[in-house]
Motif scaffolding. Structure first.
Motif, short mmCIF file in Angstrom:
data_model
loop_
_atom_site.label_atom_id
_atom_site.label_comp_id
_atom_site.label_asym_id
_atom_site.label_seq_id
_atom_site.Cartn_x
_atom_site.Cartn_y
_atom_site.Cartn_z
N TYR B 95 -11.70 -25.02 7.06
CA TYR B 95 -12.36 -23.74 7.32
C TYR B 95 -12.26 -22.78 6.13
O TYR B 95 -12.63 -21.62 6.24
CB TYR B 95 -11.82 -23.08 8.60
CG TYR B 95 -10.32 -22.89 8.63
CD1 TYR B 95 -9.74 -21.79 8.01
CD2 TYR B 95 -9.50 -23.78 9.29
CE1 TYR B 95 -8.38 -21.60 8.04
CE2 TYR B 95 -8.13 -23.61 9.33
CZ TYR B 95 -7.57 -22.51 8.70
OH TYR B 95 -6.23 -22.32 8.73
N LEU B 96 -11.72 -23.26 5.03
CA LEU B 96 -11.64 -22.43 3.82
C LEU B 96 -12.51 -23.05 2.72
O LEU B 96 -12.64 -24.27 2.64
CB LEU B 96 -10.19 -22.32 3.33
CG LEU B 96 -9.21 -21.63 4.27
CD1 LEU B 96 -7.81 -21.62 3.65
CD2 LEU B 96 -9.65 -20.21 4.59
N THR B 97 -13.10 -22.19 1.88
CA THR B 97 -13.93 -22.69 0.78
C THR B 97 -13.05 -23.36 -0.26
O THR B 97 -11.83 -23.24 -0.23
CB THR B 97 -14.69 -21.54 0.11
OG1 THR B 97 -13.71 -20.65 -0.46
CG2 THR B 97 -15.56 -20.77 1.09
N GLU B 100 -10.91 -20.84 -1.85
CA GLU B 100 -9.82 -20.38 -0.98
C GLU B 100 -8.74 -21.45 -0.83
O GLU B 100 -7.55 -21.14 -0.73
CB GLU B 100 -10.38 -19.98 0.39
CG GLU B 100 -11.17 -18.68 0.35
CD GLU B 100 -12.14 -18.52 1.52
OE1 GLU B 100 -12.73 -17.43 1.64
OE2 GLU B 100 -12.31 -19.48 2.30
#
Ligand SMILES: Nc1ncnc2c1ncn2[C@@H]1O[C@H](COP(=O)(O)OP(=O)(O)OP(=O)(O)O)[C@@H](O)[C@H]1O
Ligand SMILES: [Mg+2]
Lengths: 379, 221
Positions: B95-97, B100
């Motif tokens: 759920y993080l790029t 990130e």
């Protein structure tokens, strides 16, 4: 450009919630449902005394004024003064009665004279076959009277009144209706005050029945004050009525408490299981964070923040749904709308946050126990 | 100068002897490959070197500190400060790029720094994919994000367990190029691999069998 650690922390938590929404929807819904039921019940709970007070007034008078000691009657002045003590916004009706014996076909009956419009307010449960007296010289007779005299609505009869000197007078009446109450009122003949005075002359009142929309304790206080201020007048709460009100309210309160506790427990259980499932599902992610050097405290903090945010969101939703739910119940049961208790919303949110926090403690602990070694083992 | 010295290390899981009396020294700046059949103890060794597991006996000196004697909290700190991990399964937070994901490593280490993280992604050739989620990246690209994350805190030791195991030849080449560059820049790298092509790139190869070092080969360049 460096970013503050706190900012990044919030970013991780927010992303986790926003980009994995479907997984957490269940938890939010569980919290929202619990919060809705609890806040809805609380809203109704606080509104019930107000609503029920009005409902209870249909059971008849809950405060009586009678002459004190061996006095025969109350003057209109005394009755009026006592009535002034009743809070105007709570008064449903005040009916002052005069009684005297009359004869119909040589049978003795008790005649009662009163402002019939007020009687209708203090005794809304009375069942009248036919109608209430509308014109002069009309009377409402009790069922017992009707049974003995065989009078029906529309029949004419003559009431014979005998004064203290033994002088009799005859008065023609028409039966407007027959009264059923299941009580002593069925032995009475009710007529308007002017008709009664036309027969018995002017005089004081024998009893004043008041219906006041106040809880039992307040009625007691009111009676005590009136007794103190107006000598010669005895104010008496009708305990049978006030006590049954109190009993009903106490039981309702107990019920609301019980349901609240049960719902809170259920919410906690369902949040705890959802969170435990989330930990199991996210073992790899937790292991990875630990492998990257996250201390257990960070893992716990992230996890708890996520669930607290979720609890707050659920609480907010639940608070709003709860009001709609209370509104619906109030409309169906009492037939009246509620005002939105704004103060309840922050309380609902806070309670939801607390409950999710408590429910997440165990899952958070199990998250902290995940071993980083699992990331290389490729579970 | 040795950055890692393993002395008489054994690891026993119940009745399984995953490692038996292993001795190994790794120089600073060395590129070491560990090979061996499945179940020979390669991952067990990586876990111990990476401070994620403790040996049943023996000493493991990492930068002069015996990590076999350290407690859980201290191991976490050592791992955070000295080790860069690369996995066969990439292990990106979905759920993080990409950016990130790299910043998470900075966050647990010290300070998230977007500019630095972008530079790290640029070094593995992923500058334009920084804002993509892992699900939008190919396997090779995901592994490069994982490498960028492993490098971001300048670890003393890079541990890679089958880094090319899930990649095709083209992407394997890309990853090996990055490793070569890291090696030239002086990084110490330990790579577990089944692939002789990957092992050939290292300066030295050890082969584990039944938890023992069975063979050691020096690659001539
Ligand atoms: N947590 C554990 N509990 C019990 N046995 C374990 C555990 N971890 C590893 N083992 C055993 O230790 C031995 C070595 O395992 P390890 O994972 O190190 O092998 P490997 O060389 O990495 O194999 P592969 O090439 O398949 O990854 C195996 O027999 C394995 O079953
Ligand atoms: Mg392995």
């Amino acid at each position: 450009m460096t970013m503050k650690r706190e900012t990044f922390f919030l970013k991780i938590v927010a992303c986790s919630l926003l980009r994995r929404h479907s997984k957490l929807l269940t938890a939010i819904l569980a919290v929202a449902a619990g919060a809705a039921i609890v806040s809805g019940l609380t809203t109704i709970y606080y509104d019930i005394p107000r609503q029920m007070g009005r409902e209870f007034r249909s059971y008849g008078a809950n405060l009586l004024f009678a002459p004190a000691g061996d006095r025969a009657a109350l003057t209109a002045d005394e009755a009026g003064k006592a009535a002034l003590f009743l809070p105007a916004d709570a008064v449903v009706g005040v009916a002052a009665y005069r009684y005297n014996t009359i004869r119909i076909n040589e049978q003795p009956f008790m005649a009662a004279g009163a402002a019939l419009a007020e009687v209708q307010k203090t005794s809304p449960y009375w069942l009248v076959r036919g109608g209430w007296p509308r014109a002069g010289q009309e009377a409402l007779i009790g069922q017992e009277v009707a049974d003995i005299t065989r009078l029906v609505p529309g029949s004419a009869f003559t009431a014979v009144f005998t004064d203290r000197q033994g002088k009799s007078s005859e008065h023609a009446f028409t039966v407007s209706g027959v009264l059923q109450t299941g009580g002593t009122e069925e032995a009475f003949v009710f007529m308007s005050l002017p008709d009664f005075e036309n027969m018995a002359g002017a005089g004081g009142f024998d009893i004043v029945e008041c219906s006041v929309s106040l809880p039992g304790a307040d009625i007691e206080k009111l009676a005590a004050r009136i007794n103190e201020e107006i000598p010669g007048l005895a104010a008496r709460p009708v305990r049978r009525v006030t006590e049954s009100e109190t009993v009903v309210l106490t039981r309702l309160q107990a019920l609301v408490y019980l349901v609240t506790v049960v719902v809170l427990l259920l919410t906690m259980i369902s949040v705890a299981t959802t969170m435990l499932a989330a930990v199991a599902e996210r073992r790899r992610e937790i292991g990875l964070k630990k492998a990257l050097g996250a201390p257990s405290a960070s893992i716990v903090a992230e996890f708890l923040s996520e669930s607290l945010l979720l609890g707050g969101l659920g609480g907010l939703l639940g608070g709003i749904f709860g009001f709609l739910f209370a509104q619906m119940i109030s409309a169906n049961v009492f037939g009246r709308p509620l005002s939105f208790p704004l103060l309840l919303l922050p309380f609902t949110v806070a309670a939801s946050v607390l409950v999710t926090g408590a429910a997440s403690a165990l899952p958070a602990k199990s998250a902290a126990r995940v071993e980083p070694a699992i990331v290389l083992r490729g579970e | 100068m040795h950055i890692l010295e393993i002395e008489g290390v054994s690891k026993i899981y119940g009745s399984v002897k995953a490692l038996q009396n292993v001795n190994l020294s790794v120089r600073k700046g060395e590129w070491l490959a560990i090979m061996g059949p499945s179940g020979s103890g390669k991952t067990t060794m990586m876990n111990i070197i990476g401070c994620m597991d403790k040996p049943s006996s023996g000493a493991v000196l990492l930068d002069g500190v015996d990590i076999a004697k350290e407690s859980g909290g201290a191991l976490t700190a050592i791992r955070r400060d000295k080790i860069g991990l690369i996995f066969q399964q990439f292990h990106l937070i979905n759920y993080l790029t990409a950016l990130e994901n790299v910043m998470v490593a900075q966050y647990y280490h010290s300070m998230p720094d977007e500019e630095e993280a972008l530079k790290a992604l640029a070094r593995v050739g992923l500058a334009e994919r920084a804002r993509h989620l892992p699900g939008q990246l190919s396997g090779g690209e995901q592994q490069r994000v994982c490498i960028a994350r492993a490098l971001i805190n300048y670890p003393a030791l890079i541990l890679a367990d089958e880094p090319t195991g899930n990649l095709d030849e083209v992407n394997e080449g890309v990853v090996l190029d990055i490793f070569r560059k890291l090696h030239r820049e002086g990084s110490t790298i330990i790579v577990v691999t089944h692939d002789p092509e990957v092992a050939r790139e290292a300066e030295r190869v050890i082969v584990l069998e039944h938890g023992r070092v069975a063979k050691e080969v020096l690659n001539k360049k």
